[in-house]
Scaffold this motif. Structure first.
Motif, short mmCIF file in Angstrom:
data_model
loop_
_atom_site.label_atom_id
_atom_site.label_comp_id
_atom_site.label_asym_id
_atom_site.label_seq_id
_atom_site.Cartn_x
_atom_site.Cartn_y
_atom_site.Cartn_z
N ASP A 45 90.48 78.26 38.36
CA ASP A 45 89.63 77.35 37.56
C ASP A 45 89.96 76.41 36.39
N SER A 47 89.83 73.44 36.45
CA SER A 47 89.17 72.63 36.77
C SER A 47 88.44 72.37 34.94
N LYS A 48 87.92 73.88 34.56
CA LYS A 48 87.52 74.31 33.37
C LYS A 48 88.36 74.06 32.24
N GLU A 53 83.98 69.45 32.26
CA GLU A 53 83.95 70.39 31.70
C GLU A 53 83.93 71.66 30.06
N TRP A 81 78.60 73.24 35.02
CA TRP A 81 78.69 74.20 36.57
C TRP A 81 78.82 72.81 37.50
N HIS A 84 81.48 71.80 38.20
CA HIS A 84 82.89 73.10 38.44
C HIS A 84 82.51 74.08 39.73
N ASN A 88 85.82 74.49 43.44
CA ASN A 88 86.59 75.80 43.35
C ASN A 88 86.05 76.40 44.26
#
Length: 187
Positions: A45, A47-48, A53, A81, A84, A88
């Protein structure tokens, strides 16, 4: 908690979101490490924390559910989302594509076993983060059951994910993770 997040204002939502995603990421790392998936746990995660995001998460932070749900309700879709899931590999949606047979239908492609194991870790961690003291070994299975009928999954991926979730539900985390590491990931 939802009202509390709103009362805290933008700075409170910033810190609330940052601590929530970081705690989630830490839990996933701990689960992945127990399965021998250290690199996946470290990279989980990331990319969060990207602007696409992170700032949406701050704007829609409530603390008791995903900000993606709130953005989806407010704006009609969750851009966070969409960003995301496309980055992932542990998300089943990453593996959805058009049927190569030309039917025009969307199908789930088979996920690598390590990605399914990371998905399990993700679901366990998310259940812990959002349910807090109400978390049980059955929580991730129960969440999966609520959405099971609309998931687009390859049959082998579905069977493996369900096997892992049921192991956790029936045997508890410690025993299930040991079995998964020894019998499923060592193949």
């Amino acid at each position: 908690m939802r009202g509390e997040a709103k009362r805290r204002g933008p700075l409170g939502r910033f810190w609330g979101h940052l601590t929530t995603i970081t705690y989630h990421k830490w839990l996933v790392f701990c689960y992945c490490r127990r399965l021998g998936l250290v690199r996946q746990g470290l990279c989980h995660d990331l990319s969060k924390y990207s602007p696409a995001e992170f700032w949406v998460g701050v704007k829609y932070f409530q603390g008791d559910r995903s900000p993606n749900d709130a953005q989806r309700k407010a704006e009609g879709c969750s851009t966070a989302w969409l960003h995301h899931k496309g980055r992932n590999r542990h998300h089943l949606e990453y593996w959805i594509d058009y049927d190569p047979a030309g039917t025009g239908k969307l199908i789930g492609n088979e996920m690598p076993v390590k990605c399914v194991a990371e998905m399990l870790c993700d679901r366990l961690a998310a259940s812990r983060v959002y349910l807090k003291e109400d978390y049980t070994a059955a929580s991730a299975w129960e969440y999966y059951q609520r959405g099971r009928d609309h998931y687009i999954l390859h049959p082998n991926t579905r069977a493996l994910l369900e096997k892992m979730l049921l192991l956790v539900r029936d045997e508890g985390e410690d025993k299930a993770l040991a079995i998964i590491r020894r019998e499923i990931l060592r193949r």
